[in-house]
Design a protein around this motif. Structure first.
Motif, mmCIF file in Angstrom:
data_model
loop_
_atom_site.group_PDB
_atom_site.id
_atom_site.type_symbol
_atom_site.label_atom_id
_atom_site.label_comp_id
_atom_site.label_asym_id
_atom_site.label_seq_id
_atom_site.Cartn_x
_atom_site.Cartn_y
_atom_site.Cartn_z
ATOM 1 N N SER A 184 0.782 -0.741 -0.671
ATOM 2 C CA SER A 184 0.114 0.024 0.154
ATOM 3 C C SER A 184 1.217 1.269 0.114
ATOM 4 O O SER A 184 0.407 2.268 -0.723
ATOM 5 N N ILE A 185 2.041 1.364 0.768
ATOM 6 C CA ILE A 185 2.635 2.449 0.706
ATOM 7 C C ILE A 185 3.130 2.505 -0.452
ATOM 8 O O ILE A 185 4.003 3.463 -1.171
ATOM 9 N N MET A 186 3.771 1.751 -1.097
ATOM 10 C CA MET A 186 4.206 1.379 -3.046
ATOM 11 C C MET A 186 3.328 2.229 -3.190
ATOM 12 O O MET A 186 3.763 3.281 -4.266
ATOM 13 N N GLU A 187 2.170 2.166 -3.393
ATOM 14 C CA GLU A 187 1.138 1.665 -4.127
ATOM 15 C C GLU A 187 0.777 3.594 -4.044
ATOM 16 O O GLU A 187 0.332 4.068 -5.351
ATOM 17 N N ALA A 188 0.997 4.185 -2.357
ATOM 18 C CA ALA A 188 0.156 5.948 -2.351
ATOM 19 C C ALA A 188 1.658 6.216 -3.405
ATOM 20 O O ALA A 188 1.775 7.436 -3.261
ATOM 21 N N ASN A 189 3.374 5.581 -3.411
ATOM 22 C CA ASN A 189 3.855 6.433 -3.886
ATOM 23 C C ASN A 189 3.788 7.171 -5.013
ATOM 24 O O ASN A 189 4.568 7.491 -5.358
ATOM 25 N N VAL A 190 3.812 5.610 -6.046
ATOM 26 C CA VAL A 190 3.184 5.266 -7.075
ATOM 27 C C VAL A 190 2.668 7.144 -7.434
ATOM 28 O O VAL A 190 2.360 7.386 -8.485
ATOM 29 N N GLU A 191 0.917 6.696 -6.670
ATOM 30 C CA GLU A 191 0.203 7.424 -7.264
ATOM 31 C C GLU A 191 0.924 9.226 -6.865
ATOM 32 O O GLU A 191 -0.064 9.731 -7.828
ATOM 33 N N PHE A 192 1.129 9.221 -6.084
ATOM 34 C CA PHE A 192 2.268 10.669 -5.882
ATOM 35 C C PHE A 192 2.698 11.058 -6.872
ATOM 36 O O PHE A 192 2.550 12.003 -6.927
ATOM 37 N N MET A 193 3.309 10.662 -6.943
ATOM 38 C CA MET A 193 4.785 10.787 -8.229
ATOM 39 C C MET A 193 3.960 11.058 -9.896
ATOM 40 O O MET A 193 4.185 11.567 -10.266
ATOM 41 N N CYS A 194 3.193 10.274 -10.281
ATOM 42 C CA CYS A 194 2.047 9.919 -11.108
ATOM 43 C C CYS A 194 1.363 11.293 -11.057
ATOM 44 O O CYS A 194 0.752 12.277 -12.244
ATOM 45 N N ASP A 195 1.264 12.137 -9.876
ATOM 46 C CA ASP A 195 -0.149 13.020 -9.754
ATOM 47 C C ASP A 195 1.438 14.375 -10.257
ATOM 48 O O ASP A 195 0.895 14.924 -11.209
ATOM 49 N N LYS A 196 2.007 13.668 -9.770
ATOM 50 C CA LYS A 196 3.321 15.452 -9.789
ATOM 51 C C LYS A 196 3.638 15.519 -10.827
ATOM 52 O O LYS A 196 4.223 16.562 -11.663
ATOM 53 N N TYR A 197 3.798 13.932 -11.802
ATOM 54 C CA TYR A 197 4.506 14.443 -12.869
ATOM 55 C C TYR A 197 3.539 13.664 -14.372
ATOM 56 O O TYR A 197 4.170 13.634 -15.104
ATOM 57 N N ASN A 198 2.286 14.162 -13.562
ATOM 58 C CA ASN A 198 0.904 14.044 -14.866
ATOM 59 C C ASN A 198 1.220 12.750 -15.716
ATOM 60 O O ASN A 198 0.934 12.513 -16.692
ATOM 61 N N LEU A 199 1.306 11.294 -15.232
ATOM 62 C CA LEU A 199 0.806 10.459 -15.482
ATOM 63 C C LEU A 199 -0.265 9.844 -15.053
ATOM 64 O O LEU A 199 -0.999 10.542 -13.775
ATOM 65 N N ASN A 200 -0.731 8.937 -15.865
ATOM 66 C CA ASN A 200 -2.222 7.769 -15.596
ATOM 67 C C ASN A 200 -1.589 6.753 -13.800
ATOM 68 O O ASN A 200 -0.911 5.759 -14.519
ATOM 69 N N SER A 201 -2.189 6.683 -13.076
ATOM 70 C CA SER A 201 -1.224 6.210 -12.203
ATOM 71 C C SER A 201 -2.146 4.514 -11.894
ATOM 72 O O SER A 201 -1.352 3.688 -11.524
ATOM 73 N N THR A 202 -3.173 4.425 -12.258
ATOM 74 C CA THR A 202 -3.641 3.694 -13.097
ATOM 75 C C THR A 202 -3.388 2.746 -13.869
ATOM 76 O O THR A 202 -3.080 0.886 -13.183
ATOM 77 N N LYS A 203 -2.772 2.862 -15.072
ATOM 78 C CA LYS A 203 -2.124 2.500 -16.140
ATOM 79 C C LYS A 203 -0.678 2.250 -15.010
ATOM 80 O O LYS A 203 0.155 0.512 -15.661
ATOM 81 N N THR A 204 0.099 3.077 -15.374
ATOM 82 C CA THR A 204 1.707 2.787 -13.880
ATOM 83 C C THR A 204 1.309 1.761 -13.006
ATOM 84 O O THR A 204 2.466 0.891 -13.014
ATOM 85 N N LEU A 205 0.577 1.469 -12.050
ATOM 86 C CA LEU A 205 0.369 0.880 -11.309
ATOM 87 C C LEU A 205 0.453 -0.281 -12.094
ATOM 88 O O LEU A 205 0.978 -1.922 -11.083
#
Length: 385
Positions: free
Chosen positions: A245-266
Protein backbone atom coordinates in the motif's frame (compact mmCIF):
# COMPACT_ATOMS: atom_id res chain seq x y z
CA UNK A 1 129.97 48.99 -27.33
CA UNK A 2 128.66 47.27 -30.49
CA UNK A 3 129.45 43.92 -28.94
CA UNK A 4 127.50 44.72 -25.83
CA UNK A 5 124.50 45.72 -27.94
CA UNK A 6 124.63 42.48 -29.96
CA UNK A 7 124.95 40.48 -26.77
CA UNK A 8 121.93 42.27 -25.36
CA UNK A 9 119.88 41.52 -28.53
CA UNK A 10 120.82 37.86 -28.44
CA UNK A 11 119.90 37.62 -24.77
CA UNK A 12 116.51 39.30 -25.28
CA UNK A 13 115.68 37.11 -28.28
CA UNK A 14 116.67 33.98 -26.39
CA UNK A 15 114.61 35.05 -23.38
CA UNK A 16 111.55 35.79 -25.55
CA UNK A 17 111.83 32.44 -27.35
CA UNK A 18 112.06 30.61 -24.04
CA UNK A 19 108.91 32.31 -22.87
CA UNK A 20 107.13 31.31 -26.07
CA UNK A 21 108.35 27.75 -25.73
CA UNK A 22 107.22 27.46 -22.12
CA UNK A 23 103.87 29.03 -22.93
CA UNK A 24 103.21 26.62 -25.81
CA UNK A 25 104.48 23.68 -23.79
CA UNK A 26 102.11 24.55 -20.96
CA UNK A 27 99.15 24.55 -23.36
CA UNK A 28 99.78 20.96 -24.42
CA UNK A 29 100.82 19.75 -20.98
CA UNK A 30 104.57 19.30 -21.76
CA UNK A 31 107.82 20.70 -20.36
CA UNK A 32 109.75 23.29 -22.35
CA UNK A 33 112.71 20.95 -23.02
CA UNK A 34 110.35 18.17 -24.17
CA UNK A 35 108.71 20.54 -26.60
CA UNK A 36 112.06 21.65 -28.04
CA UNK A 37 113.30 18.07 -28.46
CA UNK A 38 110.02 16.98 -30.03
CA UNK A 39 110.04 19.95 -32.43
CA UNK A 40 113.65 19.44 -33.53
CA UNK A 41 113.16 15.72 -33.97
CA UNK A 42 110.01 16.22 -36.00
CA UNK A 43 111.66 18.79 -38.22
CA UNK A 44 114.66 16.58 -38.87
CA UNK A 45 112.46 13.63 -39.73
CA UNK A 46 109.88 15.50 -41.77
CA UNK A 47 109.38 19.26 -41.96
CA UNK A 48 105.63 18.68 -42.62
CA UNK A 49 105.28 17.25 -39.13
CA UNK A 50 105.53 20.77 -37.81
CA UNK A 51 102.22 21.59 -39.52
CA UNK A 52 100.65 18.43 -38.15
CA UNK A 53 101.87 19.35 -34.71
CA UNK A 54 100.41 22.84 -35.02
CA UNK A 55 97.09 21.40 -36.21
CA UNK A 56 96.94 19.09 -33.21
CA UNK A 57 97.76 21.99 -30.98
CA UNK A 58 94.89 23.94 -32.54
CA UNK A 59 92.52 20.97 -32.08
CA UNK A 60 93.32 21.01 -28.38
CA UNK A 61 92.69 24.74 -28.22
CA UNK A 62 89.37 24.36 -30.10
CA UNK A 63 88.15 21.72 -27.65
CA UNK A 64 89.09 23.93 -24.73
CA UNK A 65 87.27 26.90 -26.24
CA UNK A 66 84.19 24.77 -27.05
CA UNK A 67 84.09 23.51 -23.46
CA UNK A 68 84.36 27.08 -22.19
CA UNK A 69 81.58 28.15 -24.61
CA UNK A 70 79.31 25.30 -23.44
CA UNK A 71 79.80 26.23 -19.78
CA UNK A 72 79.23 29.91 -20.44
CA UNK A 73 76.19 29.19 -22.66
CA UNK A 74 74.54 27.09 -19.92
CA UNK A 75 75.22 29.86 -17.47
CA UNK A 76 73.67 32.41 -19.83
CA UNK A 77 70.57 30.23 -20.32
CA UNK A 78 70.14 29.92 -16.56
CA UNK A 79 70.70 33.63 -16.21
CA UNK A 80 68.01 34.32 -18.85
CA UNK A 81 65.61 31.99 -17.07
CA UNK A 82 66.24 33.79 -13.78
CA UNK A 83 65.69 37.14 -15.49
CA UNK A 84 62.33 35.96 -16.97
CA UNK A 85 61.24 34.59 -13.59
CA UNK A 86 62.07 37.88 -11.88
CA UNK A 87 60.19 39.81 -14.55
CA UNK A 88 57.09 37.61 -14.06
CA UNK A 89 57.26 38.05 -10.29
CA UNK A 90 57.69 41.78 -10.75
CA UNK A 91 54.60 41.87 -13.00
CA UNK A 92 52.56 39.99 -10.40
CA UNK A 93 53.78 42.33 -7.67
CA UNK A 94 52.78 45.32 -9.79
CA UNK A 95 49.32 43.79 -10.21
CA UNK A 96 49.04 43.42 -6.46
CA UNK A 97 49.43 47.14 -5.88
CA UNK A 98 46.17 48.62 -4.55
CA UNK A 99 44.53 45.16 -4.57
CA UNK A 100 42.76 45.12 -1.21
CA UNK A 101 41.19 41.69 -1.86
CA UNK A 102 44.42 39.70 -1.96
CA UNK A 103 44.37 36.93 0.65
CA UNK A 104 47.39 34.84 1.54
CA UNK A 105 47.45 31.19 2.59
CA UNK A 106 47.30 31.57 6.38
CA UNK A 107 44.46 34.11 6.17
CA UNK A 108 42.69 32.06 3.48
CA UNK A 109 42.65 28.99 5.71
CA UNK A 110 41.08 30.93 8.62
CA UNK A 111 38.38 32.49 6.43
CA UNK A 112 37.40 29.29 4.65
CA UNK A 113 37.39 27.23 7.85
CA UNK A 114 34.95 29.67 9.48
CA UNK A 115 32.53 29.49 6.54
CA UNK A 116 32.78 25.72 6.05
CA UNK A 117 32.18 25.12 9.75
CA UNK A 118 29.04 27.25 9.54
CA UNK A 119 27.56 25.51 6.49
CA UNK A 120 28.71 21.90 6.89
CA UNK A 121 28.65 21.23 10.65
CA UNK A 122 26.33 21.70 13.61
CA UNK A 123 28.90 23.60 15.67
CA UNK A 124 26.89 26.81 15.54
CA UNK A 125 23.15 27.48 15.81
CA UNK A 126 21.38 30.59 14.56
CA UNK A 127 17.78 31.71 14.19
CA UNK A 128 18.01 33.85 11.05
CA UNK A 129 20.39 35.10 8.40
CA UNK A 130 20.91 38.24 10.49
CA UNK A 131 21.80 36.09 13.49
CA UNK A 132 24.10 33.98 11.29
CA UNK A 133 26.00 37.04 10.11
CA UNK A 134 26.37 38.40 13.64
CA UNK A 135 27.82 35.09 14.82
CA UNK A 136 30.18 35.00 11.82
CA UNK A 137 31.42 38.51 12.69
CA UNK A 138 32.04 37.38 16.26
CA UNK A 139 33.93 34.23 15.17
CA UNK A 140 36.01 36.11 12.56
CA UNK A 141 36.93 38.77 15.09
CA UNK A 142 38.07 36.12 17.61
CA UNK A 143 40.49 34.51 15.14
CA UNK A 144 41.55 37.85 13.61
CA UNK A 145 40.17 37.03 10.17
CA UNK A 146 39.09 39.70 7.67
CA UNK A 147 35.42 40.21 8.59
CA UNK A 148 34.48 41.99 5.36
CA UNK A 149 35.75 39.12 3.19
CA UNK A 150 34.10 36.48 5.43
CA UNK A 151 30.75 38.26 5.11
CA UNK A 152 31.19 38.75 1.37
CA UNK A 153 31.80 35.03 0.84
CA UNK A 154 28.91 34.14 3.16
CA UNK A 155 26.56 36.28 1.06
CA UNK A 156 27.86 34.61 -2.11
CA UNK A 157 26.92 31.19 -0.70
CA UNK A 158 23.53 32.31 0.67
CA UNK A 159 22.69 33.84 -2.73
CA UNK A 160 23.82 30.68 -4.61
CA UNK A 161 26.52 32.65 -6.41
CA UNK A 162 29.15 30.06 -5.47
CA UNK A 163 29.06 26.50 -4.12
CA UNK A 164 31.01 25.11 -1.17
CA UNK A 165 33.07 23.11 -3.67
CA UNK A 166 34.08 26.32 -5.45
CA UNK A 167 34.93 27.92 -2.12
CA UNK A 168 37.50 25.16 -1.51
CA UNK A 169 38.86 24.87 -5.03
CA UNK A 170 39.27 28.57 -5.87
CA UNK A 171 41.51 31.16 -4.22
CA UNK A 172 39.36 33.69 -2.36
CA UNK A 173 40.72 36.47 -4.56
CA UNK A 174 39.28 34.74 -7.65
CA UNK A 175 35.82 34.79 -6.03
CA UNK A 176 35.72 38.33 -4.69
CA UNK A 177 37.68 40.10 -7.44
CA UNK A 178 37.15 40.14 -11.19
CA UNK A 179 40.90 40.08 -11.86
CA UNK A 180 42.36 36.66 -11.05
CA UNK A 181 45.83 37.60 -9.83
CA UNK A 182 46.60 34.81 -7.38
CA UNK A 183 47.62 31.40 -8.69
CA UNK A 184 45.78 28.22 -7.65
CA UNK A 185 48.58 25.84 -8.65
CA UNK A 186 51.05 26.93 -5.98
CA UNK A 187 52.23 24.27 -3.55
CA UNK A 188 50.77 26.14 -0.57
CA UNK A 189 47.30 26.48 -2.12
CA UNK A 190 47.19 22.85 -3.28
CA UNK A 191 48.03 21.67 0.26
CA UNK A 192 45.34 23.93 1.72
CA UNK A 193 42.75 22.71 -0.78
CA UNK A 194 43.53 19.04 -0.05
CA UNK A 195 43.36 19.67 3.71
CA UNK A 196 39.96 21.41 3.50
CA UNK A 197 38.58 18.76 1.17
CA UNK A 198 39.65 15.99 3.57
CA UNK A 199 37.84 17.79 6.40
CA UNK A 200 34.63 18.86 4.64
CA UNK A 201 34.52 17.01 1.30
CA UNK A 202 32.31 14.09 2.38
CA UNK A 203 29.48 16.40 3.49
CA UNK A 204 29.76 18.51 0.33
CA UNK A 205 29.60 15.44 -1.94
CA UNK A 206 26.47 14.15 -0.16
CA UNK A 207 24.82 17.56 -0.52
CA UNK A 208 25.71 17.66 -4.21
CA UNK A 209 24.14 14.23 -4.74
CA UNK A 210 20.94 15.36 -3.02
CA UNK A 211 20.85 18.54 -5.09
CA UNK A 212 21.39 16.51 -8.25
CA UNK A 213 18.31 14.43 -7.42
CA UNK A 214 16.28 17.58 -6.75
CA UNK A 215 17.40 19.11 -10.05
CA UNK A 216 16.57 15.87 -11.84
CA UNK A 217 13.06 15.88 -10.39
CA UNK A 218 12.58 19.49 -11.44
CA UNK A 219 13.52 18.78 -15.04
CA UNK A 220 11.73 15.43 -15.42
CA UNK A 221 8.30 17.11 -15.51
CA UNK A 222 9.22 18.70 -18.86
CA UNK A 223 10.23 15.39 -20.47
CA UNK A 224 7.99 13.41 -22.90
CA UNK A 225 5.41 11.11 -21.31
CA UNK A 226 7.39 7.90 -21.92
CA UNK A 227 10.50 9.34 -20.23
CA UNK A 228 8.44 10.48 -17.24
CA UNK A 229 6.97 7.00 -17.01
CA UNK A 230 10.42 5.42 -17.18
CA UNK A 231 11.55 7.67 -14.32
CA UNK A 232 8.59 6.69 -12.08
CA UNK A 233 9.01 2.96 -12.79
CA UNK A 234 12.75 3.19 -11.97
CA UNK A 235 12.03 5.03 -8.71
CA UNK A 236 9.39 2.48 -7.69
CA UNK A 237 11.54 -0.52 -8.66
CA UNK A 238 14.66 0.73 -6.85
CA UNK A 239 12.94 1.82 -3.63
CA UNK A 240 12.38 -0.55 -0.71
CA UNK A 241 8.80 -0.15 0.52
CA UNK A 242 7.56 -1.65 3.77
CA UNK A 243 4.18 -2.58 2.30
CA UNK A 244 2.36 -2.81 -1.01
CA UNK A 245 0.00 0.00 0.00
CA UNK A 246 2.90 2.39 0.70
CA UNK A 247 4.35 1.59 -2.72
CA UNK A 248 1.03 2.21 -4.45
CA UNK A 249 0.44 5.43 -2.54
CA UNK A 250 3.94 6.62 -3.44
CA UNK A 251 3.44 5.78 -7.13
CA UNK A 252 0.09 7.62 -7.14
CA UNK A 253 1.80 10.64 -5.63
CA UNK A 254 4.54 10.59 -8.31
CA UNK A 255 2.00 10.09 -11.10
CA UNK A 256 0.09 13.12 -9.89
CA UNK A 257 3.33 15.10 -9.68
CA UNK A 258 4.53 14.12 -13.17
CA UNK A 259 1.13 14.09 -14.87
CA UNK A 260 0.90 10.34 -15.55
CA UNK A 261 -1.97 7.86 -15.44
CA UNK A 262 -1.60 6.20 -12.03
CA UNK A 263 -3.88 3.26 -12.88
CA UNK A 264 -1.87 2.27 -15.95
CA UNK A 265 1.42 2.90 -14.19
CA UNK A 266 0.52 0.75 -11.18
CA UNK A 267 -0.64 -2.05 -13.47
CA UNK A 268 2.78 -2.15 -15.17
CA UNK A 269 4.73 -1.86 -11.90
CA UNK A 270 2.68 -4.66 -10.29
CA UNK A 271 3.36 -6.88 -13.28
CA UNK A 272 7.09 -6.23 -12.80
CA UNK A 273 6.81 -6.99 -9.06
CA UNK A 274 5.02 -10.25 -9.90
CA UNK A 275 7.76 -11.18 -12.43
CA UNK A 276 5.23 -11.10 -15.27
CA UNK A 277 7.27 -8.40 -17.01
CA UNK A 278 11.03 -7.95 -17.36
CA UNK A 279 12.05 -4.65 -15.72
CA UNK A 280 14.93 -3.86 -18.10
CA UNK A 281 12.83 -4.64 -21.14
CA UNK A 282 10.05 -2.34 -19.93
CA UNK A 283 12.18 0.73 -19.18
CA UNK A 284 13.99 0.40 -22.51
CA UNK A 285 10.72 0.48 -24.45
CA UNK A 286 9.76 3.60 -26.42
CA UNK A 287 6.03 2.92 -25.89
CA UNK A 288 5.59 1.50 -22.38
CA UNK A 289 1.86 2.12 -21.95
CA UNK A 290 0.98 0.77 -25.40
CA UNK A 291 3.23 -2.27 -25.07
CA UNK A 292 2.70 -3.44 -21.49
CA UNK A 293 -0.42 -1.98 -19.90
CA UNK A 294 -3.30 -4.51 -19.54
CA UNK A 295 -5.86 -1.91 -18.45
CA UNK A 296 -8.40 -1.07 -21.17
CA UNK A 297 -10.08 2.37 -21.37
CA UNK A 298 -13.33 0.85 -19.95
CA UNK A 299 -11.52 -0.55 -16.93
CA UNK A 300 -9.81 2.78 -16.36
CA UNK A 301 -13.15 4.62 -16.35
CA UNK A 302 -14.64 2.13 -13.88
CA UNK A 303 -11.64 2.40 -11.57
CA UNK A 304 -11.59 6.18 -11.71
CA UNK A 305 -15.33 6.30 -10.91
CA UNK A 306 -14.79 4.14 -7.82
CA UNK A 307 -11.85 6.21 -6.66
CA UNK A 308 -13.71 9.51 -7.05
CA UNK A 309 -16.91 8.47 -5.27
CA UNK A 310 -17.78 11.12 -2.59
CA UNK A 311 -17.65 8.61 0.28
CA UNK A 312 -14.12 7.53 -0.69
CA UNK A 313 -12.64 10.90 -1.52
CA UNK A 314 -9.22 11.35 0.08
CA UNK A 315 -8.29 14.54 1.87
CA UNK A 316 -5.09 15.80 3.55
CA UNK A 317 -5.08 16.75 7.21
CA UNK A 318 -3.96 20.31 8.10
CA UNK A 319 -0.58 18.97 9.27
CA UNK A 320 -0.08 17.02 6.03
CA UNK A 321 -1.04 20.09 4.03
CA UNK A 322 1.43 22.27 5.98
CA UNK A 323 4.27 19.76 5.56
CA UNK A 324 3.68 19.60 1.79
CA UNK A 325 3.69 23.40 1.71
CA UNK A 326 6.97 23.67 3.64
CA UNK A 327 8.62 20.87 1.66
CA UNK A 328 7.61 22.57 -1.59
CA UNK A 329 9.42 25.77 -0.58
CA UNK A 330 12.60 23.91 0.45
CA UNK A 331 12.99 20.12 0.84
CA UNK A 332 12.90 19.39 4.56
CA UNK A 333 15.80 16.96 4.19
CA UNK A 334 17.93 19.83 2.85
CA UNK A 335 17.26 22.35 5.64
CA UNK A 336 20.46 24.12 6.72
CA UNK A 337 19.05 26.30 9.49
CA UNK A 338 16.74 24.20 11.69
CA UNK A 339 16.35 26.97 14.26
CA UNK A 340 15.14 29.38 11.61
CA UNK A 341 12.64 26.80 10.32
CA UNK A 342 11.35 26.19 13.85
CA UNK A 343 10.74 29.92 14.28
CA UNK A 344 8.88 30.11 10.96
CA UNK A 345 6.72 27.07 11.80
CA UNK A 346 5.89 28.48 15.22
CA UNK A 347 4.76 31.74 13.59
CA UNK A 348 2.57 29.88 11.09
CA UNK A 349 0.95 27.82 13.86
CA UNK A 350 0.20 31.04 15.75
CA UNK A 351 -2.26 31.96 13.00
CA UNK A 352 -3.55 28.40 12.46
CA UNK A 353 -5.83 27.21 15.27
CA UNK A 354 -6.31 23.87 13.50
CA UNK A 355 -2.61 22.90 13.86
CA UNK A 356 -0.80 22.14 17.09
CA UNK A 357 2.79 23.33 16.89
CA UNK A 358 4.30 20.50 18.94
CA UNK A 359 2.61 17.78 16.87
CA UNK A 360 3.65 19.43 13.60
CA UNK A 361 7.22 20.07 14.76
CA UNK A 362 7.71 16.47 15.98
CA UNK A 363 6.73 15.20 12.53
CA UNK A 364 9.04 17.69 10.78
CA UNK A 365 11.91 16.66 13.06
CA UNK A 366 11.42 12.99 12.12
CA UNK A 367 11.52 13.94 8.42
CA UNK A 368 14.67 16.06 8.88
CA UNK A 369 16.38 13.19 10.73
CA UNK A 370 15.42 10.72 7.98
CA UNK A 371 13.19 8.57 10.16
CA UNK A 372 10.31 9.03 7.72
CA UNK A 373 10.03 10.59 4.26
CA UNK A 374 7.49 13.23 3.26
CA UNK A 375 5.90 10.84 0.74
CA UNK A 376 5.57 8.09 3.34
CA UNK A 377 3.97 10.44 5.86
CA UNK A 378 1.52 11.89 3.36
CA UNK A 379 0.52 8.60 1.76
CA UNK A 380 0.31 6.45 4.89
CA UNK A 381 -1.69 8.93 6.95
CA UNK A 382 -4.48 10.03 4.61
CA UNK A 383 -7.93 10.45 6.08
CA UNK A 384 -11.13 9.34 4.34
CA UNK A 385 -13.90 11.93 4.25
Amino acid sequence: MARKFNDKMSFDLEHEMKLDIYEEADKIRMSGSELVRTGVKSFLMNPNNILTFEIKEMDIQIKEKELMYSIINKFLQKLQKDINSLKNKRTRKLNLIDQSNIVYTDEEEKIKTIILDIFTTNKYKFNSQKDLKEKIKFIANNVHADISIVLKLTNCILNDEITLRELIEKPIQHIVDAKEVQHKDTEEFIKLKESLWTEYGEYIEKQEQKQQKIDEEKTIIHKPENERLQYVIKKAYNTNYRTQSIMEANVEFMCDKYNLNSTKTLDIINQIYQNKLDYLKVIKSDHIYESYCRITPDKINNLEEKITQPEEKQKLTPIQDMILHLNGKEPLTEIKDVNLLETQVRQKCYYRTDIKFRELWNTITQIIEGKISVDEFINSNRTIC
